[in-house]
Design an enzyme around this catalytic site. Structure first.
Site, PDB file in Angstrom:
ATOM      1  N   LYS A  97       0.844  -1.200   0.000  1.00 36.79           N
ATOM      2  CA  LYS A  97       0.000   0.000   0.000  1.00 36.79           C
ATOM      3  C   LYS A  97       0.878   1.248   0.000  1.00 36.79           C
ATOM      4  O   LYS A  97       2.078   1.172   0.280  1.00 36.79           O
ATOM      5  CB  LYS A  97      -0.926  -0.019   1.228  1.00 36.79           C
TER       6      LYS A  97
ATOM      7  N   ARG B 266     -10.920  -0.760  14.616  1.00 30.49           N
ATOM      8  CA  ARG B 266     -10.767   0.040  13.387  1.00 30.49           C
ATOM      9  C   ARG B 266     -11.676  -0.556  12.320  1.00 30.49           C
ATOM     10  O   ARG B 266     -12.643   0.061  11.927  1.00 30.49           O
ATOM     11  CB  ARG B 266      -9.299   0.047  12.963  1.00 30.49           C
TER      12      ARG B 266
ATOM     13  N   HIS C 257      -6.035  -7.722  12.940  1.00 30.82           N
ATOM     14  CA  HIS C 257      -4.848  -6.863  12.930  1.00 30.82           C
ATOM     15  C   HIS C 257      -4.472  -6.559  14.380  1.00 30.82           C
ATOM     16  O   HIS C 257      -5.338  -6.217  15.188  1.00 30.82           O
ATOM     17  CB  HIS C 257      -5.157  -5.571  12.169  1.00 30.82           C
TER      18      HIS C 257
ATOM     19  N   ARG D  68       1.435 -10.634   6.801  1.00 28.41           N
ATOM     20  CA  ARG D  68       1.306  -9.390   6.039  1.00 28.41           C
ATOM     21  C   ARG D  68       2.389  -8.370   6.405  1.00 28.41           C
ATOM     22  O   ARG D  68       2.085  -7.323   6.976  1.00 28.41           O
ATOM     23  CB  ARG D  68      -0.064  -8.746   6.310  1.00 28.41           C
TER      24      ARG D  68
ATOM     25  N   TYR E 250      14.414  31.087   3.189  1.00 27.09           N
ATOM     26  CA  TYR E 250      13.221  31.823   3.623  1.00 27.09           C
ATOM     27  C   TYR E 250      13.349  32.318   5.062  1.00 27.09           C
ATOM     28  O   TYR E 250      13.922  31.654   5.921  1.00 27.09           O
ATOM     29  CB  TYR E 250      11.993  30.912   3.534  1.00 27.09           C
TER      30      TYR E 250
ATOM     31  N   CYS F  45      12.739  24.137   1.539  1.00 25.02           N
ATOM     32  CA  CYS F  45      11.786  24.749   0.609  1.00 25.02           C
ATOM     33  C   CYS F  45      10.937  23.655  -0.034  1.00 25.02           C
ATOM     34  O   CYS F  45      11.150  22.470   0.186  1.00 25.02           O
ATOM     35  CB  CYS F  45      12.513  25.518  -0.486  1.00 25.02           C
TER      36      CYS F  45
ATOM     37  N   ASP G 120      10.903  22.686  -3.137  1.00 21.28           N
ATOM     38  CA  ASP G 120      11.605  21.893  -4.156  1.00 21.28           C
ATOM     39  C   ASP G 120      13.108  21.801  -3.940  1.00 21.28           C
ATOM     40  O   ASP G 120      13.794  21.138  -4.711  1.00 21.28           O
ATOM     41  CB  ASP G 120      11.352  22.510  -5.541  1.00 21.28           C
TER      42      ASP G 120
HETATM   43  C1  LIG Z   1      -0.467  -1.572   6.957  1.00 27.24           C
HETATM   44  C2  LIG Z   1      -0.956  -2.896   7.385  1.00 27.24           C
HETATM   45  C3  LIG Z   1      -0.061  -3.972   7.517  1.00 27.24           C
HETATM   46  C4  LIG Z   1       1.445  -3.812   7.430  1.00 27.24           C
HETATM   47  O1  LIG Z   1       1.906  -3.195   8.598  1.00 27.24           O
HETATM   48  P1  LIG Z   1       3.466  -3.068   8.954  1.00 27.24           P
HETATM   49  O2  LIG Z   1       3.482  -2.686  10.375  1.00 27.24           O
HETATM   50  O3  LIG Z   1       4.030  -2.023   8.066  1.00 27.24           O
HETATM   51  O4  LIG Z   1       4.093  -4.398   8.699  1.00 27.24           O
HETATM   52  C5  LIG Z   1      -0.600  -5.224   7.759  1.00 27.24           C
HETATM   53  N1  LIG Z   1      -1.935  -5.401   7.914  1.00 27.24           N
HETATM   54  C6  LIG Z   1      -2.813  -4.380   7.842  1.00 27.24           C
HETATM   55  C7  LIG Z   1      -4.255  -4.655   8.043  1.00 27.24           C
HETATM   56  C8  LIG Z   1      -2.358  -3.100   7.581  1.00 27.24           C
HETATM   57  O5  LIG Z   1      -3.228  -2.087   7.536  1.00 27.24           O
END
Ligand SMILES: *Cc1c(COP(=O)(O)O)cnc(C)c1O
Length: 408
Positions: A65, A165, A193, A254, A300, A348, A350
């Site tokens: 992601k 969540r 999660h 994951r 700046y 800045c 850029d």
């Molecule tokens: C972002 C996310 C992950 C990965 O998390 P990390 O801590 O970067 O390994 C895994 N599962 C879900 C549901 C997430 O939103």
């Protein structure tokens, strides 16, 4: 020359100019301003290390992601596809579509909520949707039944074990069991999660163990068809979960940040420095050198004033590229000729300014390193994140589209 002619010439130039594809071998053109280098070797190493912590049958489902945490999702997923990885996680439908457009094959699981208006895109791009709760499951089922489709819509059920969540609460075993039987859907996975797997204090650990236990209690419920969600693969560990909570009965994992060779802060990243290798380097060119006399200011708001004769380099990267402006105050540096050049004044949009008085050989066109190694010196993304009060994940995922991504 009138404007019509000008327009025609510009368009021809644009169409004929060889735009380097993201992920192709570096050329001078793709390294002309500011760019990201991705180490395939480091990525492969991290995949093998994470895989070694998991049971043999457990498949990595890398989280790509947010443009693969800034690394370039197409590039990272293509490399992982070549390694035989067949499942990926993305945050939303548009990220899944982008990967399909870049010819990524295998399962693409959308981790986030998808509005019913976008359900047809799940079919069109062969995406697997997360069921975020029972009501979402009913909406997905209604869609799948109304669309005349040859096979059921694949989904993974998210279970809420305490993060609050997304997910149907783990206590609602009967409702979750019902999702398995909804027409039009094929439940191919069920996951939760962990909210505090990164914490090493007693409260975080007991919270995490309770999340794990409630997930497995649910998975063992007899209300599921066949005593267990038979074909549904179970997964619950992200990076910290894999590192700190080894579990025998998981079908997938994951990893996000650890796959990129980092953890969320500098201390944790140092703990694993001999096992994980940072994948990303961030570099930019020196555009100009200016010499300041004592009392002259630069940048700046006159935020920096020289107190002695000072040479400063203008480096072609700024906060619009994702480099936090708050680093201006954070004592951060860039690397030039293997030495540290402190960032001075305000970053800045850029560009930024660095003090190169101690590096007199610096010239326009030189390459400055913002993240990564240059000779004996290196700068970690995790250290930079610490310096501006955030986590590595945020810093990397904010690296912008203007940066070229090059696989080395
Ligand atoms: C972002 C996310 C992950 C990965 O998390 P990390 O801590 O970067 O390994 C895994 N599962 C879900 C549901 C997430 O939103």
């Amino acid at each position: 020359m009138n404007t019509v002619e000008l327009h025609a010439i510009d368009r021809n130039n644009f169409e004929n100019s060889p735009k380097p594809l993201s992920g192709t071998a570096p050329t001078d053109a793709s390294r002309s301003r500011a760019w990201i280098e991705v180490s395939r070797d480091a990525l492969r190493h991290n995949v093998r290390y994470l895989q070694s912590l998991l049971p043999d049958h457990c498949a990595l489902m890398p989280v790509v992601k947010a443009n693969a945490y800034g690394h370039g999702a197409g590039l990272i997923a293509a490399e992982l596809n070549r390694m035989g990885i067949r499942s990926f996680c993305v945050a939303c439908v548009s990220e899944g579509i982008e990967l399909r457009r870049q010819h990524i094959s295998g399962e693409l699981l959308v981790l986030g909520y998808t509005h019913p208006d976008q359900f047809p895109l799940l079919d069109q791009y062969a995406l697997t949707q997360t069921v975020v709760d029972h009501a979402h499951a009913l909406a997905l089922s209604a869609y799948a039944c109304s669309a005349s489709r040859p096979s059921p819509l694949p989904v993974h059920i998210a279970v809420d074990t305490g993060m609050h969540r997304l997910g149907e609460p783990a206590e609602h075993a009967a409702r979750i069991g019902e999702i398995f039987t909804l027409p039009g859907l094929q439940v191919t996975g069920m996951y939760t999660h962990l909210a505090a797997a990164g914490g090493v204090d007693a409260a975080s650990q007991s919270f995490t163990l309770e999340q794990i236990n409630s997930f497995y209690r649910l998975a063992a419920q007899t209300c599921f068809p066949g005593n267990r969600p038979v074909r549904a693969r179970l997964h619950l560990q992200a990076s910290y979960g894999i590192l700190r909570y080894p579990l025998p009965d998981v079908d997938c994992a994951r990893p996000g940040i650890a796959l990129y060779g980092l953890l969320s802060n500098a201390a944790d990243t140092r703990l694993y420095a001999d096992r994980l290798r940072p994948v990303l380097s961030l570099r930019a060119r020196v555009a100009a050198i200016h010499r300041l006399s004592p009392g002259e200011s630069a940048g700046y708001d006159m935020a920096y004033t020289a107190t002695c004769p000072t040479a400063i380099a203008t480096v072609t990267i700024g906060y619009a590229d994702g480099l936090p402006r708050s680093l201006s105050e954070g004592g951060a540096a860039v690397l030039l000729h293997g030495q540290r050049a402190p960032i001075i004044g305000r970053i800045c949009m850029d560009q930024l300014l660095a003090d190169v008085t101690a590096i007199p050989q610096t010239r326009p066109g030189d390459i400055a390193t913002l993240i990564g190694r240059d000779g004996p010196e290196s700068i970690s993304a995790a250290g930079l994140a610490d310096a501006c009060g955030t986590i590595t994940n945020e810093l990397l995922s904010c690296l912008g589209p203007r940066l070229e991504r090059l696989a080395l």
